[in-house]
Motif scaffolding. Structure first.
Motif: not given
Length: 182
Positions: A163-165, A167-182
């Motif tokens: 709905i909001d689109r 990108g919040l879900l991508a922060r915890m997605s196991p599929f993706g780059s973790t170049k920006e770490k927090a």
């Protein structure tokens, strides 16, 4: 958008999978009538998973205290920030309280917990027929509260995704780059 670190992502999803498995196993085992070998095996697995969740939760909490989570997307309303903050606190409390209450219930029932059938865990108190039904109810209701909160957490993540689109879900997605770490 900044992402969670790889250890945070791995711990999040391991804990989630183990909680789901423990919950399903708890429902199945309590529906088995009598005291069969299968039921006893399921009870053991349920306890082992619960102890594992508790250990992983301890690691996750230590990691969380050492590493701040990535910020929420710009423009997230203050009430949503507060709701997310309190939801995470409640999730952590319940992720710890559910296995601890199950452990206490098991001890009150007079059944020791032997992790993976090899490592006996401490017995803090002996069988207690008065405390046993109370702890059973406490464990049940904490577990149902955790299930409800997990569903709300998933619903909020899906709302942000579809709905909001934002990108919040991508922060915890196991599929993706973790170049920006927090």
């Amino acid at each position: 958008m900044p992402r969670y670190s790889l250890p945070a992502i791995v711990l999040h999803w391991l804990i989630a999978l183990f909680i789901i498995g423990t919950f399903i196993l708890g429902l199945v085992m309590t529906d088995i009538p009598g005291l069969s070998p299968t039921k006893l095996r399921y009870f053991s697995w349920h306890k082992w998973l619960g102890v594992t969740v508790l250990g992983l939760a301890a690691l996750r909490l230590l990691w969380r205290l050492a590493k701040r989570p990535p910020p929420l997307p710009a423009g997230t309303p203050g009430w949503q920030q507060q709701a997310a903050h309190w939801m995470h606190i409640l999730l952590y409390v319940l992720i710890v309280a559910v296995p601890v209450s199950g452990y206490a219930f098991t001890l009150a029932a007079g059944v020791p917990v032997v992790y993976f059938g090899v490592l006996p865990l401490p017995v803090f108190f002996g069988p207690d027929p008065v405390l046993k039904p109370v702890l059973r109810e406490v464990h049940y209701w904490l577990d149902m509260s955790l299930a409800a909160l997990v569903l709300l957490h998933v619903a909020a993540a899906l709302k942000h995704q579809f709905i909001d689109r934002d990108g919040l879900l991508a922060r915890m997605s196991p599929f993706g780059s973790t170049k920006e770490k927090a």
